[in-house]
Design an enzyme around this catalytic site. Structure first.
Site, short mmCIF file in Angstrom:
data_model
loop_
_atom_site.label_atom_id
_atom_site.label_comp_id
_atom_site.label_asym_id
_atom_site.label_seq_id
_atom_site.Cartn_x
_atom_site.Cartn_y
_atom_site.Cartn_z
CB SER A 199 50.63 42.93 37.04
OG SER A 199 51.82 42.81 37.79
CB CYS A 324 47.72 47.71 49.72
SG CYS A 324 47.87 46.81 48.19
C1 LIG Z 1 48.30 43.28 42.15
C2 LIG Z 1 47.30 44.19 41.57
C3 LIG Z 1 47.66 45.45 41.08
C4 LIG Z 1 49.06 45.99 41.18
O1 LIG Z 1 49.95 45.30 40.35
P1 LIG Z 1 51.53 45.42 40.64
O2 LIG Z 1 52.15 44.73 39.48
O3 LIG Z 1 51.75 44.69 41.93
O4 LIG Z 1 51.85 46.86 40.71
C5 LIG Z 1 46.69 46.24 40.51
N1 LIG Z 1 45.42 45.82 40.42
C6 LIG Z 1 45.03 44.61 40.89
C7 LIG Z 1 43.61 44.19 40.73
C8 LIG Z 1 45.95 43.76 41.47
O5 LIG Z 1 45.55 42.59 41.94
#
Ligand SMILES: *Cc1c(COP(=O)(O)O)cnc(C)c1O
Length: 395
Positions: A199, A324
């Site tokens: 991401s 979250c």
């Molecule tokens: C932030 C995160 C996500 C989610 O990514 P987004 O782009 O915010 O949807 C998934 N897995 C981990 C380990 C993360 O740190």
């Protein structure tokens, strides 16, 4: 403000912002359009794909652009589940401290489709044991999904060993590498993973954009139906500016990986040394097998939320558990998974830094946390009971 919450999101780099703005302004064509203005946008998209692939040592066609980490995790899991189901394989192996994007996707498969999920234990050091993953794999296992690095405690999992086990057993392996990409060296040709999720906003790129590495020859189904974008694997007009900015950010991160990692780890270790001076506290997760930017402590006799708010008053942005779960009173599932009891897990603090944190800022953080913890303990009934011996100290 001292920003110490890079695991939640990062500041976009100047270069990524420049790319984002220039593509949005000058190349707003639709990559599916046939005239040259659209084809220019298509070129930018494919250049970004090549750049992302190059950083990972992958082939451009192994990179699938998505709308971020949660989407990538969901797509891989739902796709593998559907392909598994068609062969009568309805079992998935994962771990107890995955991101909610993984855990909640698995929950849905259990509830709605009767899948069975085995969550392997995470030990006190914050690490999954490969042999326990091996023991959990069954004849009907269609996917193993274990994260590369944990977002709360930063521990780095033995994904190579786990991947090798999956390969030898003929089971697909996915790793949520959202915390690792841009921070740790990852080279897909010698990493036995079938799917790897990333991401952009976790490596100084924009929010709402990411990618999945899908190994050549491995099938993936779309999560979103519609047009033929991303070779029919992800419908919707591409976020060209965001994708281009992600590629800029990733290339930049890769170019400076070692020096930034070393500098960040130096400050991490300074923070750990400083916070260890607070009595009845403990570092969560292995001290060395962790992300260069992650510090996570539990302190007895305090509430993480109060600690955060008081740090905020002093201009320090940190986190307790994951974004979250904040807002709910449940302690972090990650801290419970590594065996912290409820009361202790409530008193957690995550500092996630990058290489721009200065020595003075680290000193300010250490001093502030020391003062705020002492202040909160001053009127905590739990702390009074701990100090009087009515309940025993654990840490
Ligand atoms: C932030 C995160 C996500 C989610 O990514 P987004 O782009 O915010 O949807 C998934 N897995 C981990 C380990 C993360 O740190």
């Amino acid at each position: 403000m001292i920003y110490a919450d890079n695991a939640a999101t990062t500041r976009m780099s100047e270069a990524a912002i420049r790319t984002l703005v220039s593509v949005a302004k000058e190349n707003y064509g639709n990559p599916s359009s046939l005239y040259s203005f659209g084809q220019r946008a298509k070129e930018i998209l494919e250049d970004a794909r090549s750049a992302v692939a190059e950083v990972l040592g992958a082939q451009p066609r192994e990179i699938l652009f998505t709308g971020g980490g949660s989407e990538g995790d969901n797509q891989v899991i739902r796709s593998a589940a559907e392909l598994g189901r068609r062969k009568g394989k309805k079992h998935i192996v994962s771990s107890a401290f995955e991101h909610h994007a993984v855990l909640h996707a698995l929950e849905r498969l259990k509830k709605e489709q009767g899948f069975e999920v085995t969550l392997v234990d995470v030990h006190e050091d914050g690490l999954v044991r490969p042999e326990e993953v091996a023991a959990a794999i069954r004849e009907d296992t269609c996917l193993v999904t274990i994260m590369t690095a944990n977002n709360e405690i930063g521990t780095i999992q033995p994904i190579r060993e786990i991947g090798e086990i999956c390969r030898s057993r003929g089971v697909l392996f996915h790793t949520d590498a959202v915390q690792a990409v841009g921070h740790l060296p990852l080279h897909t040709p010698d990493l036995p993973v079938d799917f790897l999720t990333a991401s952009a906003h976790k490596f100084h790129g924009p929010k709402g954009v990411g990618f999945v590495f899908v190994r050549k020859g491995v099938q993936i189904l779309p999560l979103i139906d519609g047009g033929a974008q991303e070779r029919n694997k992800r419908a919707g007009t591409e976020n060209v500016a965001g994708i281009a900015a992600m590629a800029t950010a990733l290339r930049e991160a890769a170019d400076h990986l070692e020096e930034r990692g070393a500098q960040t780890a130096k400050m991490r270790d300074k923070l750990i040394r400083g916070l260890r001076e607070i009595p009845h506290g403990a570092l969560n997760g292995d001290e060395t097998r962790r992300l260069p930017g992650n510090v996570n402590f539990c302190f007895e006799g305090i509430e993480g939320e109060s600690l955060l708010l008081l740090l905020d008053d002093r201009g320090i942005a940190a986190s307790s558990g994951s974004a979250c779960t904040s807002g709910s009173l449940d302690p972090s599932h990650v801290l419970l998974a590594i065996g912290r009891v409820h009361d202790v897990a409530h008193g957690s603090l995550r500092l996630s830094i990058d290489e721009t944190l200065t020595d003075d800022e680290a000193d300010t953080i250490i001093q502030s946390v020391k003062e705020v913890v002492a202040y909160l303990r001053g009127f905590s009934p739990v702390w009074r009971d701990l100090e009087s011996g009515k309940i025993p100290h654990i840490l």
